[in-house]
Design a protein around this motif. Structure first.
Motif, PDB file in Angstrom:
ATOM      1  N   GLU A 207      48.260  41.518 120.409  1.00 30.32           N
ATOM      2  CA  GLU A 207      48.367  41.944 121.802  1.00 30.32           C
ATOM      3  C   GLU A 207      49.311  43.129 121.993  1.00 30.32           C
ATOM      4  O   GLU A 207      49.354  43.715 123.078  1.00 30.32           O
ATOM      5  N   ILE A 208      50.059  43.480 120.960  1.00 27.06           N
ATOM      6  CA  ILE A 208      51.104  44.485 121.119  1.00 27.06           C
ATOM      7  C   ILE A 208      50.537  45.856 121.455  1.00 27.06           C
ATOM      8  O   ILE A 208      50.907  46.477 122.467  1.00 27.06           O
ATOM      9  N   GLU A 209      49.636  46.373 120.637  1.00 28.74           N
ATOM     10  CA  GLU A 209      49.119  47.713 120.901  1.00 28.74           C
ATOM     11  C   GLU A 209      48.374  47.785 122.232  1.00 28.74           C
ATOM     12  O   GLU A 209      48.610  48.728 123.010  1.00 28.74           O
ATOM     13  N   PRO A 210      47.474  46.834 122.557  1.00 26.95           N
ATOM     14  CA  PRO A 210      46.802  46.905 123.864  1.00 26.95           C
ATOM     15  C   PRO A 210      47.780  46.907 125.043  1.00 26.95           C
ATOM     16  O   PRO A 210      47.564  47.619 126.035  1.00 26.95           O
ATOM     17  N   GLN A 211      48.841  46.150 124.962  1.00 26.37           N
ATOM     18  CA  GLN A 211      49.798  46.109 126.062  1.00 26.37           C
ATOM     19  C   GLN A 211      50.614  47.396 126.158  1.00 26.37           C
ATOM     20  O   GLN A 211      50.939  47.854 127.260  1.00 26.37           O
ATOM     21  N   LEU A 212      50.929  47.984 125.034  1.00 27.33           N
ATOM     22  CA  LEU A 212      51.628  49.275 125.065  1.00 27.33           C
ATOM     23  C   LEU A 212      50.716  50.358 125.644  1.00 27.33           C
ATOM     24  O   LEU A 212      51.158  51.214 126.422  1.00 27.33           O
ATOM     25  N   LEU A 213      49.449  50.313 125.274  1.00 25.25           N
ATOM     26  CA  LEU A 213      48.486  51.264 125.848  1.00 25.25           C
ATOM     27  C   LEU A 213      48.343  51.034 127.354  1.00 25.25           C
ATOM     28  O   LEU A 213      48.233  51.999 128.133  1.00 25.25           O
ATOM     29  N   ALA A 214      48.366  49.775 127.769  1.00 24.66           N
ATOM     30  CA  ALA A 214      48.278  49.465 129.195  1.00 24.66           C
ATOM     31  C   ALA A 214      49.499  49.991 129.946  1.00 24.66           C
ATOM     32  O   ALA A 214      49.389  50.457 131.083  1.00 24.66           O
ATOM     33  N   ALA A 215      50.652  49.927 129.304  1.00 24.32           N
ATOM     34  CA  ALA A 215      51.868  50.448 129.928  1.00 24.32           C
ATOM     35  C   ALA A 215      51.764  51.947 130.148  1.00 24.32           C
ATOM     36  O   ALA A 215      52.112  52.469 131.213  1.00 24.32           O
ATOM     37  N   LYS A 216      51.258  52.637 129.144  1.00 26.14           N
ATOM     38  CA  LYS A 216      51.083  54.089 129.267  1.00 26.14           C
ATOM     39  C   LYS A 216      50.086  54.407 130.382  1.00 26.14           C
ATOM     40  O   LYS A 216      50.316  55.308 131.215  1.00 26.14           O
ATOM     41  N   ALA A 217      48.980  53.661 130.414  1.00 26.21           N
ATOM     42  CA  ALA A 217      47.954  53.902 131.432  1.00 26.21           C
ATOM     43  C   ALA A 217      48.478  53.605 132.833  1.00 26.21           C
ATOM     44  O   ALA A 217      48.040  54.219 133.816  1.00 26.21           O
TER      45      ALA A 217
END
Length: 329
Positions: A207-217
């Motif tokens: 879940e780490i990368e998807p959540q970091l990408l969501a933060a950027k978005a």
């Protein structure tokens, strides 16, 4: 003359017995069990500090110290069986490494018998590991990572390095009891600073990368990464993705900065693990865990990765550099 000779012989015999008893005491070996959740915790710097301090206190592995190490390699479901295995060896003290779940597994396995010393539990009272910090009760004591205003200090560092960030993303594992307290404290500091917070929960490595990408978005201008066994074990991936997203971030421990994170501010774990060794020594000398208050951290370290700062084209202000404890080039 006969009485004098008898007295001399008696004194010599007593001295010999005393020396023999002292040598036996020095030769006595103690057993320490160590339960870790993190993979490779025995190779981390804070573990080295623990063993070094034990050695300074007179415990020499292979001579006066028998050391048993077990790691769940990041799989918490293995901890109960590993804790039971260590308890079955009847160690003099059972030590738990980073995180709450290892401490809880050790407490359950020891069941009020073998003394347990935990090294880094964020909220030991809230997690039910001890009754209170001042009076732990039972057979468990140790060191907490909980410290007042720690999150406020981290937010201030982000404000200095990224003054235009009006919204900060917070990445944390909601399964960690410490996370709720830390987020509440960070929220109070953000309210005073008039900064918005956006939570991004990670419960597993995938879940780490998807959540970091969501933060950027979501448009956050910076990140706070809460420390727990999951994020610490995935620190290299987190630092790599955050750098790719070109987001300034502050982390809890120096291990994150060493893995490529921009900066960390948190407990000086070298000092904390050395203090843990002193707790073990106190217990081996007869103190009861119930009588040893849980200690909170008093020493913190700020580590800045200047290489990452250059790659992000992010100048580190002098207000941070004058407070830094260590830099990574």
């Amino acid at each position: 003359m006969t009485d004098r000779r008898s007295l001399i012989k008696s004194l010599a015999g007593a001295a010999l017995l005393g020396a023999t008893a002292a040598n036996a005491q020095r030769a006595k070996s103690v057993t320490i069990g160590y339960l870790a959740l993190l993979p490779g915790e025995d190779r981390m710097s804070f573990m080295a500090s623990f063993m070094r301090r034990l050695n300074e206190l007179g415990y020499v592995e292979g001579k006066s110290l028998h050391f048993e190490y077990r790691s769940a390699d990041g799989r918490p479901e293995l901890l109960p069986a590993l804790a039971a295995e260590l308890v079955g060896m009847k160690p003099d003290v059972l030590v738990t490494g980073f995180g709450t779940v290892a401490a809880k597994a050790a407490k359950a396995a020891a069941a009020g018998g073998i003394p347990v010393v935990f090294m880094a539990v964020g909220d030991p009272v809230g997690a039910g590991v001890v009754e209170s910090l001042a009076r732990p009760g039972g057979n468990v004591t140790g060191l907490s990572d909980l410290a007042s205003n720690l999150q406020g200090s981290r937010l201030q560092l982000l404000r200095e390095v990224a003054p235009s960030a009006s919204v900060v993303g917070v990445v944390f594992n909601p399964g960690t009891p410490y996370a709720a307290l830390a987020y509440k404290e960070l929220g109070a500091a953000a309210e005073v600073a008039k900064i918005g917070l956006r939570p991004f929960e990670v419960r597993s490595a995938k879940e780490i990368e998807p959540q970091l990408l969501a933060a950027k978005a979501a448009g956050v201008g910076a990140l706070v990464i809460f420390e727990d066994p999951l994020t610490l074990s995935q620190r290299s991936e987190i630092a790599m993705v955050v750098a790719r997203l070109r987001l300034p971030a502050v982390y809890g421990y120096r291990e994150f900065a060493e893995a490529g994170g921009l900066m960390s501010y948190g407990t000086d774990h070298g000092t904390q693990w050395r203090r843990g060794a002193e707790f073990v020594d106190l217990i081996l000398k007869g103190s009861r865990p119930a009588d040893i208050p849980v200690e909170q951290p008093t020493r913190f370290e700020l580590v800045v990765n200047l290489k990452t700062a250059r790659e992000l084209e992010l100048p580190v202000p002098p207000t941070i550099m004058i407070r830094v404890n260590d830099t990574i080039e």
